[in-house]
Design a protein around this motif. Structure first.
Motif, PDB file in Angstrom:
ATOM      1  N   ALA A   1       8.359   1.453   5.498  1.00 31.91           N
ATOM      2  CA  ALA A   1       7.631   0.375   4.832  1.00 31.91           C
ATOM      3  C   ALA A   1       8.187   0.109   3.435  1.00 31.91           C
ATOM      4  O   ALA A   1       8.387  -1.045   3.042  1.00 31.91           O
ATOM      5  CB  ALA A   1       6.148   0.717   4.752  1.00 31.91           C
ATOM      6  N   VAL A   2       8.463   1.170   2.692  1.00 31.97           N
ATOM      7  CA  VAL A   2       9.004   1.001   1.347  1.00 31.97           C
ATOM      8  C   VAL A   2      10.423   0.436   1.414  1.00 31.97           C
ATOM      9  O   VAL A   2      10.790  -0.444   0.626  1.00 31.97           O
ATOM     10  CB  VAL A   2       8.980   2.336   0.579  1.00 31.97           C
TER      11      VAL A   2
ATOM     12  N   SER B   1       0.829  -1.203   0.000  1.00 34.43           N
ATOM     13  CA  SER B   1       0.000   0.000   0.000  1.00 34.43           C
ATOM     14  C   SER B   1       0.863   1.252   0.000  1.00 34.43           C
ATOM     15  O   SER B   1       0.581   2.215  -0.710  1.00 34.43           O
ATOM     16  CB  SER B   1      -0.936   0.007   1.212  1.00 34.43           C
ATOM     17  N   ALA B   2       1.914   1.223   0.819  1.00 31.78           N
ATOM     18  CA  ALA B   2       2.815   2.371   0.885  1.00 31.78           C
ATOM     19  C   ALA B   2       3.535   2.574  -0.448  1.00 31.78           C
ATOM     20  O   ALA B   2       3.654   3.705  -0.939  1.00 31.78           O
ATOM     21  CB  ALA B   2       3.830   2.170   2.002  1.00 31.78           C
ATOM     22  N   PHE B   3       3.995   1.482  -1.051  1.00 30.85           N
ATOM     23  CA  PHE B   3       4.688   1.561  -2.336  1.00 30.85           C
ATOM     24  C   PHE B   3       3.790   2.157  -3.415  1.00 30.85           C
ATOM     25  O   PHE B   3       4.178   3.080  -4.145  1.00 30.85           O
ATOM     26  CB  PHE B   3       5.161   0.166  -2.743  1.00 30.85           C
ATOM     27  N   VAL B   4       2.557   1.661  -3.529  1.00 32.92           N
ATOM     28  CA  VAL B   4       1.636   2.153  -4.549  1.00 32.92           C
ATOM     29  C   VAL B   4       1.283   3.618  -4.295  1.00 32.92           C
ATOM     30  O   VAL B   4       1.209   4.427  -5.227  1.00 32.92           O
ATOM     31  CB  VAL B   4       0.359   1.283  -4.599  1.00 32.92           C
TER      32      VAL B   4
ATOM     33  N   PHE C   1       7.152  -3.607 -11.189  1.00 33.72           N
ATOM     34  CA  PHE C   1       6.471  -4.181 -10.025  1.00 33.72           C
ATOM     35  C   PHE C   1       5.138  -3.494  -9.737  1.00 33.72           C
ATOM     36  O   PHE C   1       4.251  -4.086  -9.107  1.00 33.72           O
ATOM     37  CB  PHE C   1       7.388  -4.066  -8.801  1.00 33.72           C
ATOM     38  N   LEU C   2       4.952  -2.268 -10.216  1.00 35.67           N
ATOM     39  CA  LEU C   2       3.786  -1.477  -9.824  1.00 35.67           C
ATOM     40  C   LEU C   2       2.466  -2.127 -10.247  1.00 35.67           C
ATOM     41  O   LEU C   2       1.533  -2.229  -9.444  1.00 35.67           O
ATOM     42  CB  LEU C   2       3.887  -0.066 -10.413  1.00 35.67           C
ATOM     43  N   ASP C   3       2.371  -2.552 -11.508  1.00 35.34           N
ATOM     44  CA  ASP C   3       1.118  -3.164 -11.959  1.00 35.34           C
ATOM     45  C   ASP C   3       0.805  -4.431 -11.179  1.00 35.34           C
ATOM     46  O   ASP C   3      -0.357  -4.692 -10.842  1.00 35.34           O
ATOM     47  CB  ASP C   3       1.190  -3.487 -13.452  1.00 35.34           C
ATOM     48  N   ARG C   4       1.825  -5.211 -10.877  1.00 36.22           N
ATOM     49  CA  ARG C   4       1.603  -6.435 -10.109  1.00 36.22           C
ATOM     50  C   ARG C   4       1.140  -6.107  -8.692  1.00 36.22           C
ATOM     51  O   ARG C   4       0.280  -6.784  -8.136  1.00 36.22           O
ATOM     52  CB  ARG C   4       2.880  -7.271 -10.079  1.00 36.22           C
ATOM     53  N   ALA C   5       1.723  -5.069  -8.118  1.00 35.64           N
ATOM     54  CA  ALA C   5       1.321  -4.663  -6.767  1.00 35.64           C
ATOM     55  C   ALA C   5      -0.129  -4.204  -6.760  1.00 35.64           C
ATOM     56  O   ALA C   5      -0.896  -4.532  -5.836  1.00 35.64           O
ATOM     57  CB  ALA C   5       2.242  -3.553  -6.262  1.00 35.64           C
ATOM     58  N   ARG C   6      -0.523  -3.451  -7.763  1.00 35.02           N
ATOM     59  CA  ARG C   6      -1.921  -3.008  -7.852  1.00 35.02           C
ATOM     60  C   ARG C   6      -2.857  -4.210  -7.927  1.00 35.02           C
ATOM     61  O   ARG C   6      -3.915  -4.240  -7.299  1.00 35.02           O
ATOM     62  CB  ARG C   6      -2.126  -2.136  -9.089  1.00 35.02           C
ATOM     63  N   ARG C   7      -2.491  -5.202  -8.739  1.00 37.10           N
ATOM     64  CA  ARG C   7      -3.339  -6.378  -8.908  1.00 37.10           C
ATOM     65  C   ARG C   7      -3.452  -7.162  -7.597  1.00 37.10           C
ATOM     66  O   ARG C   7      -4.543  -7.635  -7.237  1.00 37.10           O
ATOM     67  CB  ARG C   7      -2.790  -7.274 -10.020  1.00 37.10           C
TER      68      ARG C   7
END
Length: 297
Positions: free
Chosen positions: A36-37, A8-11, A65-71
């Motif tokens: 967290a990041v 959540s923090a990364f996104v 990594f962003l799209d995978r994290a969102r999913r």
């Protein structure tokens, strides 16, 4: 490290382009977001952000990594909603996207009725005349008008709309009524946005003929296109539901109806996993019922 909190923090940092802004969005302290990041980067063994005193930007690894994290986050929220919703009335937030005018005329009433019937439900509508990424944006259901590209998403057909060539009575009195599509070459034409964009207008049962019109006016919204046609600026090429009110009121007249191309499908797109959510099921049924009650004209 709580993996979900770290994602959540990364996104949030990626979306807000900064740690302080992400902290405000999440209701956390900036040091907590930074930690967290950093913990996520240590776990993955990569650097996710380029950091400087002026800006924060994704590294190549971070962007990948962003799209995978969102999913992952979307899947977890969906699982929670299914479990929670399966044992109670519809609750949480329903997120729907639709073309601007179709959404205002036909989607908003359906959502309004659902909200009136279910106190625990809220809704978000993205009305926009272009396709958006459904899964990546966390959208529950998308209303699409036009042919669909192949995808893994489920599709529910809810009817179709027609091409409609329209002009005001005053314009036709001054410039004459086109009898064939070819006659449009001598008329003042209004070109707009959406799937009717451009000056190449298609006609015929199989769209076998194309007429290149000379735009007198280009407008980037359907409302503007309709208003210009009503004002007598010229002839417009729109969809049946977009001009229905003005035609019924006599402000516009339909032209060349015998030369219209095949109807354009109206569909609902959604991820298979979201179909189990009570709010999504109710919305799909509400839109299907509205289609049963009549055309989208």
């Amino acid at each position: 490290m709580d993996r979900f909190d770290a994602l959540s923090a990364f996104v949030a940092v990626a979306d807000q382009r900064g740690f302080a802004a992400a902290a405000r969005k999440l209701g956390m302290s900036p040091p907590a977001v930074t930690r967290a990041v950093a913990a996520l980067e240590r776990h993955l063994g990569v650097t996710l952000f380029h950091r400087s005193t002026r800006a924060v930007s994704l590294t190549d690894e971070g962007a990948a990594f962003l799209d995978r994290a969102r999913r992952i986050m979307s899947d977890l929220r969906e699982a929670e909603q299914i479990v929670m919703g399966g044992r109670s009335a519809p609750r949480g937030r329903l997120y729907v996207t639709a073309p601007v005018m179709f959404g205002r005329l036909h989607v908003l009433p359906a959502i309004g009725a659902l909200l009136a019937a279910h106190d625990g439900l809220s809704a978000r509508m993205m009305l926009i005349d272009r396709n958006v990424r459904i899964v990546e944006e966390g959208i529950d259901v998308a209303v699409r008008i036009g042919p669909l590209a192949d995808s893994a998403l489920r599709v529910m057909s809810i009817g179709s709309v027609r091409q409609t060539i329209v002009a005001s009575p005053a314009y036709l009195a001054a410039h004459g009524v086109p009898a064939t599509p070819a006659d449009l070459a001598g008329h003042r034409c209004i070109v707009g946005s959406g799937i009717r964009i451009g000056a190449a207008w298609r006609f015929g049962g199989k769209a076998e003929s194309t007429v290149e019109v000379a735009p007198r006016l280009a407008v980037n919204t359907i409302d503007g296109t309709i208003a210009a046609a009503e004002a007598g600026v010229g002839v417009a090429n729109v969809l049946s539901y977009q001009a229905a009110e003005a035609v019924a009121a006599g402000r516009l007249v339909r032209l060349l109806e015998d030369h219209a191309p095949p109807p354009v499908p109206v569909s609902l797109l959604y991820d298979a996993g979201r179909a189990a959510m009570p709010a999504v099921r109710l919305f799909l049924e509400a839109m299907r019922e509205r289609a049963r009650q009549g055309s989208w004209d």
